[in-house]
Design a protein around this motif. Structure first.
Motif, PDB file in Angstrom:
ATOM      1  N   PRO A 135       0.831  -1.297  -0.021  1.00  0.00           N
ATOM      2  CA  PRO A 135      -0.066   0.019  -0.157  1.00  0.00           C
ATOM      3  C   PRO A 135       1.113   1.225   0.029  1.00  0.00           C
ATOM      4  CG  PRO A 135      -0.861  -1.481   1.627  1.00  0.00           C
ATOM      5  CD  PRO A 135       0.434  -2.185   0.995  1.00  0.00           C
TER       6      PRO A 135
ATOM      7  N   ASN B 289      -4.782   7.478   1.911  1.00  0.00           N
ATOM      8  CA  ASN B 289      -5.336   6.323   2.286  1.00  0.00           C
ATOM      9  C   ASN B 289      -4.909   5.993   3.499  1.00  0.00           C
ATOM     10  OD1 ASN B 289      -2.494   5.769   2.677  1.00  0.00           O
ATOM     11  ND2 ASN B 289      -2.483   4.025   1.548  1.00  0.00           N
TER      12      ASN B 289
ATOM     13  N   HIS C   7      -8.617   4.715  -0.268  1.00  0.00           N
ATOM     14  CA  HIS C   7      -7.699   4.883  -1.013  1.00  0.00           C
ATOM     15  C   HIS C   7      -8.343   5.955  -2.184  1.00  0.00           C
ATOM     16  CE1 HIS C   7      -4.994   5.303  -4.751  1.00  0.00           C
ATOM     17  NE2 HIS C   7      -4.073   5.207  -4.039  1.00  0.00           N
TER      18      HIS C   7
ATOM     19  N   ARG D 265      -2.897  12.434  -2.895  1.00  0.00           N
ATOM     20  CA  ARG D 265      -3.337  11.129  -2.711  1.00  0.00           C
ATOM     21  C   ARG D 265      -3.538  10.884  -1.182  1.00  0.00           C
ATOM     22  NH1 ARG D 265       0.475   6.295  -5.300  1.00  0.00           N
ATOM     23  NH2 ARG D 265      -1.086   4.531  -5.363  1.00  0.00           N
TER      24      ARG D 265
ATOM     25  N   GLU E 146      -5.416  -1.881   2.719  1.00  0.00           N
ATOM     26  CA  GLU E 146      -5.502  -0.437   2.667  1.00  0.00           C
ATOM     27  C   GLU E 146      -7.187  -0.226   2.673  1.00  0.00           C
ATOM     28  OE1 GLU E 146      -3.451   2.401  -0.641  1.00  0.00           O
ATOM     29  OE2 GLU E 146      -4.760   0.725  -1.419  1.00  0.00           O
TER      30      GLU E 146
END
Length: 295
Positions: A170, A239, A226, A237, A223
């Motif tokens: 991840p 997650n 995301h 980004r 994960e």
């Protein structure tokens, strides 16, 4: 709330090489003092004989295509990894001991044989002596996530420089290293001894975490949440990394679940897909909700 790393003015150390020199030397001196005075029992003993039980094994590809980065840095990185890995391989982490990456590896210098590899610094990829040895810290952190060992110090990059190409772990599951004040440390709170072993195959850095006893449970790391985001004209980004602790021998029953970290980083490339777009930071902040795990 999801962690938001807002853009801030660059630190004073970036305005002039002298400021950078003074900043790094001051931080290193403070770390040396901390190592001598913090009362921690740091792991130092190594053993070439593997402990009896394997907790987790992982391998990491040595040469990868990273955007338009210069490939000679990748090959130099392998040289650096092969110098640094023997400093750690076989290390025993006894009960109530602390593992310190920087203490064990020491400062990467040309005198030790280190060469210029790729470093991620100040929002860009650039060459630096010893560059690339964070790949060892990344692998070790992944092993530690699959164990009861407790991470004490871990840094990660605040930006994502390259598109995913062959990613198997991840995003945000690694650990940044910069001698000696950006360290990777974990603590052994158990009554058992653990051991890290590293070696090389033709294409990979290999590693495993071993233990003196069979723990009787395993971890599954995964994960959640995301997404690639566009906020104003920039890309980000995010997650979350979670893990289950599961019964090893019976039904595989989930014993407990915890969130290990939440990541948020600026993306330095244009993602192939955008999951959500926001006109401004204010709009993004207003949309945030407390994250929940999917069942």
């Amino acid at each position: 709330m999801t962690l938001i790393r807002r853009l801030i003015p660059k630190p004073i150390s970036q305005y002039h090489p002298l400021f950078y020199f003074l900043s790094t030397r001051t931080r290193r001196a403070l770390r040396y003092w901390q190592w001598k005075t913090d009362g921690q029992d740091y792991a130092q003993e190594k053993c070439s004989t593997p402990l009896l039980y394997r907790v987790k094994k992982h391998q990491s590809v040595l040469i990868r295509k990273l955007g338009d980065s210069e490939q000679h840095w990748q090959h130099n990185k392998v040289i650096n990894l092969k110098i640094a890995s023997p400093c750690i391989s076989g290390i025993l982490i006894y009960p109530q001991q602390t593992f310190s990456f920087c203490q064990l590896v020491g400062q990467p210098t040309a005198a030790k044989g280190y060469v210029e590899g790729m470093e991620l610094s100040f929002g860009q990829a650039r060459g630096g002596i010893g560059g690339g040895i964070c790949q060892i810290a990344n692998l070790i952190h992944w092993l530690v996530l699959h164990s009861p060992l407790q991470v004490k110090q871990r840094a990660q990059h605040s930006f994502d420089p390259f598109p995913d190409q062959g990613r198997v772990l991840p995003f945000g599951s690694g650990a940044a290293i910069f001698y000696n004040y950006i360290d990777y440390q974990f603590y052994n709170p158990t009554p058992h001894t653990f051991q890290i072993r590293l070696w090389f195959s033709d294409k990979c850095l290999e590693g495993e975490l071993r233990c003196s006893v069979d723990l009787g449970y395993v971890y599954h790391v995964f994960e959640q949440q995301h997404a690639f985001l566009k906020i104003g004209s920039d890309y980000y980004r995010q997650n979350e990394i979670w893990r289950h602790r599961k019964e090893k021998y019976k039904s595989g029953e989930i014993l407990d679940t915890e969130c290990m970290t939440r990541n948020f980083a600026k993306v330095l490339y244009i993602p192939q897909r955008i999951d959500q777009s926001f006109a401004s930071w204010a709009e993004f902040t207003a949309e945030q909700q407390t994250p929940t795990i999917k069942t």
